[in-house]
Scaffold this motif. Sequence first.
Motif, PDB file in Angstrom:
ATOM      1  N   ASP A 232       0.863  -1.184   0.000  1.00  0.00           N
ATOM      2  CA  ASP A 232       0.000   0.000   0.000  1.00  0.00           C
ATOM      3  C   ASP A 232       0.899   1.233   0.000  1.00  0.00           C
ATOM      4  OD1 ASP A 232      -1.901   1.939   0.335  1.00  0.00           O
ATOM      5  OD2 ASP A 232      -2.789   1.097   2.153  1.00  0.00           O
ATOM      6  N   ARG A 233       0.965   1.928  -1.180  1.00  0.00           N
ATOM      7  CA  ARG A 233       1.953   3.009  -1.338  1.00  0.00           C
ATOM      8  C   ARG A 233       1.322   4.348  -1.698  1.00  0.00           C
ATOM      9  NH1 ARG A 233       6.776  -0.154  -2.259  1.00  0.00           N
ATOM     10  NH2 ARG A 233       7.976   1.711  -2.752  1.00  0.00           N
ATOM     11  N   GLY A 234       0.025   4.490  -1.523  1.00  0.00           N
ATOM     12  CA  GLY A 234      -0.620   5.767  -1.784  1.00  0.00           C
ATOM     13  C   GLY A 234      -0.529   6.167  -3.244  1.00  0.00           C
ATOM     14  N   SER A 235      -0.107   7.396  -3.505  1.00  0.00           N
ATOM     15  CA  SER A 235      -0.040   7.909  -4.880  1.00  0.00           C
ATOM     16  C   SER A 235       1.360   7.803  -5.486  1.00  0.00           C
ATOM     17  CB  SER A 235      -0.495   9.372  -4.913  1.00  0.00           C
ATOM     18  OG  SER A 235       0.349  10.170  -4.085  1.00  0.00           O
ATOM     19  N   GLU A 236       2.264   7.108  -4.829  1.00  0.00           N
ATOM     20  CA  GLU A 236       3.630   6.953  -5.340  1.00  0.00           C
ATOM     21  C   GLU A 236       3.628   6.146  -6.639  1.00  0.00           C
ATOM     22  OE1 GLU A 236       7.897   4.915  -3.967  1.00  0.00           O
ATOM     23  OE2 GLU A 236       6.167   4.913  -2.614  1.00  0.00           O
TER      24      GLU A 236
ATOM     25  N   SER B 153     -12.170   4.951   0.600  1.00  0.00           N
ATOM     26  CA  SER B 153     -12.062   6.397   0.405  1.00  0.00           C
ATOM     27  C   SER B 153     -12.242   6.803  -1.049  1.00  0.00           C
ATOM     28  CB  SER B 153     -10.692   6.882   0.907  1.00  0.00           C
ATOM     29  OG  SER B 153      -9.655   6.388   0.062  1.00  0.00           O
TER      30      SER B 153
ATOM     31  N   ARG C 124      -9.833   7.224  -2.989  1.00  0.00           N
ATOM     32  CA  ARG C 124      -8.588   7.879  -3.397  1.00  0.00           C
ATOM     33  C   ARG C 124      -7.472   6.873  -3.666  1.00  0.00           C
ATOM     34  NH1 ARG C 124     -10.364  11.102   0.886  1.00  0.00           N
ATOM     35  NH2 ARG C 124      -8.884  10.094   2.308  1.00  0.00           N
ATOM     36  N   GLN C 125      -7.700   5.613  -3.304  1.00  0.00           N
ATOM     37  CA  GLN C 125      -6.664   4.602  -3.526  1.00  0.00           C
ATOM     38  C   GLN C 125      -6.567   4.279  -5.015  1.00  0.00           C
ATOM     39  OE1 GLN C 125      -9.656   4.127  -2.126  1.00  0.00           O
ATOM     40  NE2 GLN C 125     -10.278   1.971  -2.095  1.00  0.00           N
ATOM     41  N   TYR C 126      -5.339   4.011  -5.469  1.00  0.00           N
ATOM     42  CA  TYR C 126      -5.099   3.753  -6.888  1.00  0.00           C
ATOM     43  C   TYR C 126      -5.342   2.292  -7.233  1.00  0.00           C
ATOM     44  CZ  TYR C 126      -3.477   8.282  -8.437  1.00  0.00           C
ATOM     45  OH  TYR C 126      -3.434   9.607  -8.806  1.00  0.00           O
TER      46      TYR C 126
ATOM     47  N   THR D 271      -7.744   6.140  -9.875  1.00  0.00           N
ATOM     48  CA  THR D 271      -8.245   5.952  -8.516  1.00  0.00           C
ATOM     49  C   THR D 271      -9.540   5.141  -8.566  1.00  0.00           C
ATOM     50  OG1 THR D 271      -9.570   7.977  -8.521  1.00  0.00           O
ATOM     51  CG2 THR D 271      -7.260   8.173  -7.809  1.00  0.00           C
TER      52      THR D 271
ATOM     53  N   SER E 263      -3.662   0.977  -1.941  1.00  0.00           N
ATOM     54  CA  SER E 263      -3.420   1.847  -3.099  1.00  0.00           C
ATOM     55  C   SER E 263      -2.072   1.500  -3.718  1.00  0.00           C
ATOM     56  CB  SER E 263      -3.431   3.319  -2.665  1.00  0.00           C
ATOM     57  OG  SER E 263      -3.158   4.178  -3.751  1.00  0.00           O
TER      58      SER E 263
END
Length: 304
Positions: A18-22, A89, A91-93, A128, A167
Amino acid sequence: MSPPRLLIAASAVGYYGDRGSETLDESAAPGNDFLADLAVQWEAQTQRAQSGSTRVVIVRLGTVLDERGGMLGKLLPIFRLGLGGRWGSGRQYLSWVHWRDLVGIIDQACTSPAGCPVMNATSPNPVTVSQFARSLGQALGRPAVLPVPILALRVTHGPIAKMMAASTRAIPHCAQQEGYRFLYPRLDDALAALLRRNHDAASVPVECSSDVVSAPAVHPQGAGADSAAATNAKLAAPRMPVLLLAIDVDVTLLRTDGRMAQGVVHACRHADRSRCVIVLATARSPRGMRSILQALDVVGPVIN
């Protein structure tokens, strides 16, 4: 028995965690959760097959889109009812890939003599979850505004809910570096193609006309009315569905000028909509067939 020259092993973009928007290409470090650790151990065991005679390629799969199953197959009934929406959310990719491009990337791995040892099998344009839900709703002509909390996913999907909340923004750097051209780099185009196939498959099945199922028989002179009646009965028999269509690509499908015969193309698509099995025989390489399969937009084995 001699060892294989090439071993292609399937892993997953869960390797990155889980790396967010990276943005994550194949050189990114692994994650530190359970699934990432599992992928690391799996790939380490696979790499043991690497030798002077065997090349190992690890393909890290994203979410493969196919209207016949997988995540998309499970979401379609919900979204068709207008009950779909983002989960978590939003917002996760989501690193997605059309199944045809997955096949193309694996083909790229097979045909590249000294290609990348690891390849991300994902679209170059991850989205997303909110964007994915919105695009799927628009493709179906349905609203997609009902959010699904992760707590509800934990009840319905169990441990998979944690994966859905993660994400991962993976990109296919190696595939593009080796020259692979995506058939469906954009989500809207991929969904349109998949849903068009799904809609067409629900149409009326293709049926053979009576003259295809049974041609008039030639009776000896004086056979009488009984034989004629028997022939008429065969011709009047119920139509039978086409189950298999075999096409010689180099002789039947392609004209002498290299263009495809539109009558044959129409027959292929019509048969494919009825879920008829289409077998394409050709002397061309898999890469040489890529544009033809894209133009036909059919599913079926290719015999080389």
